[in-house]
Design an enzyme around this catalytic site. Structure first.
Site, PDB file in Angstrom:
ATOM      1  N   TYR A   1     -60.350  55.307 -39.962  1.00 11.95           N
ATOM      2  CA  TYR A   1     -60.146  55.907 -41.570  1.00 11.95           C
ATOM      3  C   TYR A   1     -61.987  55.377 -42.323  1.00 11.95           C
ATOM      4  O   TYR A   1     -62.278  55.199 -40.658  1.00 11.95           O
ATOM      5  CB  TYR A   1     -59.538  55.529 -42.250  1.00 11.95           C
ATOM      6  CG  TYR A   1     -59.898  53.859 -42.956  1.00 11.95           C
ATOM      7  CD1 TYR A   1     -59.407  52.828 -41.814  1.00 11.95           C
ATOM      8  CD2 TYR A   1     -60.026  53.489 -44.183  1.00 11.95           C
ATOM      9  CE1 TYR A   1     -59.089  51.298 -42.052  1.00 11.95           C
ATOM     10  CE2 TYR A   1     -60.466  52.009 -44.378  1.00 11.95           C
ATOM     11  CZ  TYR A   1     -60.430  50.845 -43.848  1.00 11.95           C
ATOM     12  OH  TYR A   1     -60.514  49.879 -43.574  1.00 11.95           O
TER      13      TYR A   1
ATOM     14  N   ARG B   1     -69.551  56.907 -37.101  1.00 11.75           N
ATOM     15  CA  ARG B   1     -68.614  55.787 -37.141  1.00 11.75           C
ATOM     16  C   ARG B   1     -67.342  55.879 -36.829  1.00 11.75           C
ATOM     17  O   ARG B   1     -66.258  55.573 -36.218  1.00 11.75           O
ATOM     18  CB  ARG B   1     -68.348  54.612 -37.898  1.00 11.75           C
ATOM     19  CG  ARG B   1     -67.972  53.258 -37.968  1.00 11.75           C
ATOM     20  CD  ARG B   1     -68.556  51.688 -38.674  1.00 11.75           C
ATOM     21  NE  ARG B   1     -67.762  52.731 -40.402  1.00 11.75           N
ATOM     22  CZ  ARG B   1     -67.808  51.912 -41.209  1.00 11.75           C
ATOM     23  NH1 ARG B   1     -68.312  51.153 -41.501  1.00 11.75           N
ATOM     24  NH2 ARG B   1     -67.117  52.316 -42.140  1.00 11.75           N
TER      25      ARG B   1
ATOM     26  N   ARG C   1     -40.880  59.588 -32.699  1.00 11.12           N
ATOM     27  CA  ARG C   1     -41.290  58.434 -32.677  1.00 11.12           C
ATOM     28  C   ARG C   1     -40.900  57.187 -31.027  1.00 11.12           C
ATOM     29  O   ARG C   1     -40.133  56.689 -30.902  1.00 11.12           O
ATOM     30  CB  ARG C   1     -40.639  57.062 -33.996  1.00 11.12           C
ATOM     31  CG  ARG C   1     -41.609  55.585 -33.651  1.00 11.12           C
ATOM     32  CD  ARG C   1     -40.935  54.918 -35.024  1.00 11.12           C
ATOM     33  NE  ARG C   1     -40.905  53.505 -34.824  1.00 11.12           N
ATOM     34  CZ  ARG C   1     -41.400  52.291 -33.854  1.00 11.12           C
ATOM     35  NH1 ARG C   1     -40.230  52.826 -32.855  1.00 11.12           N
ATOM     36  NH2 ARG C   1     -41.633  51.188 -34.267  1.00 11.12           N
TER      37      ARG C   1
ATOM     38  N   HIS D   1     -43.703  54.288 -28.546  1.00  9.39           N
ATOM     39  CA  HIS D   1     -45.219  54.112 -28.358  1.00  9.39           C
ATOM     40  C   HIS D   1     -46.187  55.009 -27.723  1.00  9.39           C
ATOM     41  O   HIS D   1     -47.215  54.547 -28.997  1.00  9.39           O
ATOM     42  CB  HIS D   1     -44.967  52.500 -27.998  1.00  9.39           C
ATOM     43  CG  HIS D   1     -43.801  51.526 -29.263  1.00  9.39           C
ATOM     44  ND1 HIS D   1     -42.892  51.752 -29.314  1.00  9.39           N
ATOM     45  CD2 HIS D   1     -44.745  50.258 -29.681  1.00  9.39           C
ATOM     46  CE1 HIS D   1     -42.785  51.095 -30.588  1.00  9.39           C
ATOM     47  NE2 HIS D   1     -43.502  49.903 -30.942  1.00  9.39           N
TER      48      HIS D   1
ATOM     49  N   LYS E   1     -62.531  51.165 -37.159  1.00  9.48           N
ATOM     50  CA  LYS E   1     -62.212  51.395 -37.941  1.00  9.48           C
ATOM     51  C   LYS E   1     -60.320  52.050 -38.109  1.00  9.48           C
ATOM     52  O   LYS E   1     -60.247  53.252 -38.622  1.00  9.48           O
ATOM     53  CB  LYS E   1     -62.737  51.701 -38.913  1.00  9.48           C
ATOM     54  CG  LYS E   1     -62.923  51.421 -40.581  1.00  9.48           C
ATOM     55  CD  LYS E   1     -64.427  51.817 -41.705  1.00  9.48           C
ATOM     56  CE  LYS E   1     -64.090  51.886 -42.901  1.00  9.48           C
ATOM     57  NZ  LYS E   1     -64.005  50.568 -43.685  1.00  9.48           N
TER      58      LYS E   1
ATOM     59  N   GLU F   1     -66.345  37.547 -40.842  1.00  6.00           N
ATOM     60  CA  GLU F   1     -66.446  38.603 -42.339  1.00  6.00           C
ATOM     61  C   GLU F   1     -65.570  38.738 -42.374  1.00  6.00           C
ATOM     62  O   GLU F   1     -64.810  37.239 -43.168  1.00  6.00           O
ATOM     63  CB  GLU F   1     -67.076  40.010 -41.696  1.00  6.00           C
ATOM     64  CG  GLU F   1     -65.520  40.465 -41.001  1.00  6.00           C
ATOM     65  CD  GLU F   1     -65.089  41.786 -40.582  1.00  6.00           C
ATOM     66  OE1 GLU F   1     -65.940  42.728 -41.569  1.00  6.00           O
ATOM     67  OE2 GLU F   1     -64.502  42.319 -40.062  1.00  6.00           O
TER      68      GLU F   1
ATOM     69  N   LEU G   1     -66.299  44.597 -38.302  1.00  4.23           N
ATOM     70  CA  LEU G   1     -66.961  46.224 -37.849  1.00  4.23           C
ATOM     71  C   LEU G   1     -67.939  46.351 -38.442  1.00  4.23           C
ATOM     72  O   LEU G   1     -68.710  44.383 -40.129  1.00  4.23           O
ATOM     73  CB  LEU G   1     -65.909  46.820 -39.825  1.00  4.23           C
ATOM     74  CG  LEU G   1     -66.564  48.372 -39.514  1.00  4.23           C
ATOM     75  CD1 LEU G   1     -65.895  49.140 -38.542  1.00  4.23           C
ATOM     76  CD2 LEU G   1     -65.885  48.530 -40.837  1.00  4.23           C
TER      77      LEU G   1
END
Ligand code: PDD
Length: 285
Positions: free
Chosen positions: A31, A50, A98, A100, A145, A177, A201
């Site tokens: 994201y 990014r 679903r 993995h 991210k 961070e 990040l």
């Protein structure tokens, strides 16, 4: 009415998620959060670069080119008449039964974006706030991210429960961070921040700050520092999209220096605001 981007179409905002979207079930996606100031998306190219890198690192094929996404996001912000706020964009590895492992075949990634109004945080940027310390419990690829944010959520909750603006993370003795921002300290007129490696990040705001420090000959050291050094710093601040630069006056029970926003933090904030207003002026002239 509010609009969202769903794949390559701007549609009326809906609350429907496919329950087998891998973003929803595994956090399997990436994201970005882009700040919008006076109607203008800020540093969009840097955010999209990014995103491209994050996607590549998790072997996710982005379905659109960056110029296509840029055009769509710009249109979305305009259609929602967003003046001050953020554009949230996420791309998941698609919806499929679903299991993995990556889905077999050519499952298309799912792209979603929406906007949210958010006032500028000038009060806290000028006057500062407090932070708490908490162990960094995240994985070893914090440079990506990714949608997996549970440790960040837990850390931010701890901050909020202590009336703090941020939770500063440390791995053992080393400050990395914060739950949703980068951390800087100033000691003897030098700005220190964790190097951009897999433990943090590499914030777009962080990168802009380093660039501005370079332009204004404020010395920067990209080196790790310890919790003890943080507590003994002359100044501490955090940076992130839209909250920009927030001076940290107290960390847990330790007051940083004299407990007021520091002079170098103030200079950097001033340069950052100049940069924002320059872009606003160029766009609106
Ligand atoms: N978070 N570090 C972490 C862990 C972050 O989540 C963020 C931003 C940053 C600062 O990055 P940038 O300057 O590019 O915003 C650093 C966004 C705002 C969020 O998750 O909402």
């Amino acid at each position: 009415m509010s609009y969202m981007l769903f794949n390559n179409e701007i549609v009326e905002r809906s609350k429907c998620v496919d329950i087998e979207d891998r973003g929803y079930q595994f956090g399997d996606g990436v994201y970005e959060v882009v700040g919008v100031y006076s109607g203008e998306p800020m540093l969009m190219d840097e955010h999209l670069q990014r995103l491209e890198r994050s996607a590549k690192e998790i072997q996710l094929n982005l379905p659109y080119t960056m110029p296509e996404l840029k055009r769509q996001l710009t249109q979305l912000a305009a259609q929602n008449q967003l003046e001050e706020g953020i554009i949230y964009l996420q791309v998941s590895r698609g919806a499929s039964p679903r299991w993995h492992e990556f889905p077999e075949g050519n499952i298309p990634a799912v792209t979603v974006a929406y906007t949210r109004e958010e006032e500028r945080m000038t009060d806290i940027e000028d006057n500062g706030g407090t932070a708490v310390l908490t162990e960094d419990m995240r994985w070893l690829r914090c440079d990506i991210k990714s949608l997996n944010l549970l440790p960040n959520v837990m850390a931010k909750q701890k901050a909020v429960e202590n009336n703090a603006v941020e939770a500063i993370l440390h791995r053992g003795d080393t400050v990395t961070e914060a739950s949703a921002s980068n951390v800087f300290m100033v000691k003897n007129d030098k700005v220190y921040t964790h190097p951009a490696n897999n433990y943090i990040l590499n914030g777009i705001t962080r990168q802009k700050i380093l660039e501005l420090c370079g332009e204004h000959t404020i010395p920067v050291v990209e080196e790790t520092f310890t919790v003890k050094q943080l507590l003994e710093a002359d100044e501490v601040f955090v940076s992130a999209t839209k909250s920009d630069i927030i001076p940290i006056l107290k960390v847990d029970d330790h007051t940083i220096a004299d407990g007021t926003p520091g002079k170098i933090t103030h200079q950097i904030l001033k340069h950052f605001r100049m940069f924002i207003s320059q872009i606003e002026k160029n766009v609106h002239s």
